[in-house]
Design a protein around this motif. Structure first.
Motif, PDB file in Angstrom:
ATOM      1  N   GLY A   1       0.799  -1.246  -0.176  1.00 23.09           N
ATOM      2  CA  GLY A   1       0.045   0.085  -0.011  1.00 23.09           C
ATOM      3  C   GLY A   1       0.742   1.187   0.095  1.00 23.09           C
ATOM      4  N   VAL A   2       2.182   1.283  -0.131  1.00 27.28           N
ATOM      5  CA  VAL A   2       2.988   2.417  -0.113  1.00 27.28           C
ATOM      6  C   VAL A   2       3.483   2.620  -1.527  1.00 27.28           C
ATOM      7  CG1 VAL A   2       4.946   3.576   0.791  1.00 27.28           C
ATOM      8  CG2 VAL A   2       3.607   2.022   2.349  1.00 27.28           C
ATOM      9  N   GLY A   3       3.326   3.620  -2.276  1.00 22.05           N
ATOM     10  CA  GLY A   3       4.051   3.920  -3.513  1.00 22.05           C
ATOM     11  C   GLY A   3       5.347   4.154  -3.412  1.00 22.05           C
ATOM     12  N   ILE A   4       5.972   3.569  -4.046  1.00 22.61           N
ATOM     13  CA  ILE A   4       7.717   3.305  -4.114  1.00 22.61           C
ATOM     14  C   ILE A   4       7.973   4.057  -5.222  1.00 22.61           C
ATOM     15  CG2 ILE A   4       9.826   2.271  -3.730  1.00 22.61           C
ATOM     16  CD1 ILE A   4       7.924   1.588  -1.321  1.00 22.61           C
ATOM     17  N   ASN A   5       8.712   5.305  -5.250  1.00 22.92           N
ATOM     18  CA  ASN A   5       9.409   5.951  -6.396  1.00 22.92           C
ATOM     19  C   ASN A   5      10.865   5.598  -6.429  1.00 22.92           C
ATOM     20  OD1 ASN A   5       7.109   8.382  -7.098  1.00 22.92           O
ATOM     21  ND2 ASN A   5       7.209   8.150  -4.821  1.00 22.92           N
ATOM     22  N   CYS A   6      10.985   5.014  -7.643  1.00 23.72           N
ATOM     23  CA  CYS A   6      12.230   4.251  -7.682  1.00 23.72           C
ATOM     24  C   CYS A   6      13.141   5.303  -8.483  1.00 23.72           C
ATOM     25  CB  CYS A   6      12.072   3.057  -8.667  1.00 23.72           C
ATOM     26  SG  CYS A   6      11.075   1.702  -7.795  1.00 23.72           S
ATOM     27  N   TYR A   7      14.191   5.728  -7.914  1.00 19.33           N
ATOM     28  CA  TYR A   7      15.102   6.621  -8.473  1.00 19.33           C
ATOM     29  C   TYR A   7      16.400   6.245  -7.960  1.00 19.33           C
ATOM     30  CZ  TYR A   7      16.708  11.213 -10.272  1.00 19.33           C
ATOM     31  OH  TYR A   7      17.493  12.158 -10.893  1.00 19.33           O
ATOM     32  N   MET A   8      17.116   5.388  -8.695  1.00 18.69           N
ATOM     33  CA  MET A   8      18.660   4.723  -8.331  1.00 18.69           C
ATOM     34  C   MET A   8      19.515   5.835  -8.400  1.00 18.69           C
ATOM     35  SD  MET A   8      17.286   2.200  -7.147  1.00 18.69           S
ATOM     36  CE  MET A   8      15.553   1.445  -7.515  1.00 18.69           C
ATOM     37  N   ILE A   9      20.186   6.302  -7.470  1.00 13.38           N
ATOM     38  CA  ILE A   9      21.264   7.128  -7.708  1.00 13.38           C
ATOM     39  C   ILE A   9      22.578   6.380  -8.331  1.00 13.38           C
ATOM     40  CG2 ILE A   9      20.761   8.609  -5.779  1.00 13.38           C
ATOM     41  CD1 ILE A   9      22.750   7.343  -3.865  1.00 13.38           C
ATOM     42  N   THR A  10      22.310   5.128  -8.344  1.00 16.46           N
ATOM     43  CA  THR A  10      23.418   4.363  -8.976  1.00 16.46           C
ATOM     44  C   THR A  10      23.290   4.601 -10.746  1.00 16.46           C
ATOM     45  OG1 THR A  10      21.879   2.470  -8.919  1.00 16.46           O
ATOM     46  CG2 THR A  10      23.975   2.449  -7.551  1.00 16.46           C
ATOM     47  N   ASN A  11      22.248   4.942 -10.977  1.00 14.61           N
ATOM     48  CA  ASN A  11      21.752   5.192 -12.583  1.00 14.61           C
ATOM     49  C   ASN A  11      21.869   6.850 -12.584  1.00 14.61           C
ATOM     50  OD1 ASN A  11      21.573   2.482 -13.050  1.00 14.61           O
ATOM     51  ND2 ASN A  11      19.221   2.745 -12.823  1.00 14.61           N
ATOM     52  N   HIS A  12      21.472   7.662 -11.634  1.00  9.51           N
ATOM     53  CA  HIS A  12      21.482   8.983 -11.733  1.00  9.51           C
ATOM     54  C   HIS A  12      22.254   9.835 -10.888  1.00  9.51           C
ATOM     55  CE1 HIS A  12      17.393   8.687 -13.801  1.00  9.51           C
ATOM     56  NE2 HIS A  12      17.271   7.808 -12.849  1.00  9.51           N
ATOM     57  N   ASN A  13      23.518  10.167 -11.426  1.00  6.97           N
ATOM     58  CA  ASN A  13      24.612  10.408 -10.401  1.00  6.97           C
ATOM     59  C   ASN A  13      25.180  11.528 -11.115  1.00  6.97           C
ATOM     60  OD1 ASN A  13      26.237  10.935  -8.356  1.00  6.97           O
ATOM     61  ND2 ASN A  13      27.355   9.291  -8.693  1.00  6.97           N
TER      62      ASN A  13
END
Ligand SMILES: [Zn+2]
Length: 244
Positions: free
Chosen positions: A15-27
């Motif tokens: 029931g929790v929305g998880i916004n996936c934003y990996m700092i391994t991909n966005h750096n």
């Protein structure tokens, strides 16, 4: 105004929305990053961090994620920031994270294991009982339950790892609750730790049904496994590696 981050995808866990934003991909600022976890995950470490001023079009967890990307979080790198609205995932779950140490103190007694072997959640709160804070705590409990169901292990406080570093011994919950002379974290959750544990337990998978996992590959080389995982994750973001 700084641009709000756009997640790569959004998934729902308990029931929790998880916004996936990996700092391994966005750096873009080339901040230092934790490495891939080598051993199995042994559980989830819960922290509290305070709310900050944000603009109306975002949430606390996005703000903390953006601060991380912008290099404003020192050496803290966590898997999840959780607020009253949602969660933001910053690191893949097969990565280590930086959250359990104590600055300036050598880690002689193994608290490094908190960084290397647990999944970290920073729950963003300002009090023990405000409505917004209780919602953030509830979201953290839902997420922790889902992680424990999926990866197993124990629920730890930041204090636990400081006590381990100090050479203290005891059960997990004795060390979760023991004052360590430095940290009181999660400061808003720890005073009602038993209540929080019961909340997590209430969100565990209670169906009595087994959870079935489908294996899609087996590799002698960790690197090959990681490469294949990256492919699988494009369609199944929750895919993971288990060392057998
Ligand atoms: Zn902490």
């Amino acid at each position: 105004m700084a641009a709000i981050l756009i997640p790569d995808n959004v998934i729902s866990c308990n029931g929790v929305g998880i916004n996936c934003y990996m700092i391994t991909n966005h750096n873009p600022n080339k901040i230092s990053l934790p490495s891939v976890r080598e051993g199995d995950c042994i559980g989830v470490t819960i922290h509290n961090t305070n709310r900050v001023n944000i603009s109306a079009n975002t949430t606390q967890a996005e703000q903390y994620t953006r601060a991380t990307v912008n290099g404003n979080m020192g050496t803290v790198r966590v898997h999840f920031y959780v607020d009253d609205k949602c969660a933001w995932q910053n690191l893949p779950l097969n990565f280590q994270s930086w959250h359990a140490g104590q600055s300036g103190k050598a880690d002689k007694n193994g608290s490094e294991k908190g960084n290397s072997c647990t999944i970290s959640i920073e729950c963003i709160m300002d009090s023990v009982s405000g409505e917004v804070d209780l919602k953030a705590r509830d979201n953290a409990a839902r997420l922790a339950a889902w992680l424990l169901d999926s990866y197993g292990g124990e629920l730890y406080t930041h204090n636990y790892w400081c006590n381990i570093r100090n050479g203290r011994t005891g059960t997990v919950d004795e060390l979760n609750m023991l004052d360590d002379g430095y940290k009181n974290c999660p400061v808003f959750i720890r005073p009602k730790w038993e209540e929080f544990k019961e909340l997590v337990e209430s969100y565990r998978n209670k169906t009595g049904q087994a959870r079935y996992f489908v294996q899609v590959g087996a590799f002698a080389s960790r690197e090959n496994a990681e490469n294949y995982l990256a492919e699988v994750k494009k369609d199944y973001p929750e895919a993971f590696i288990k060392k057998a």
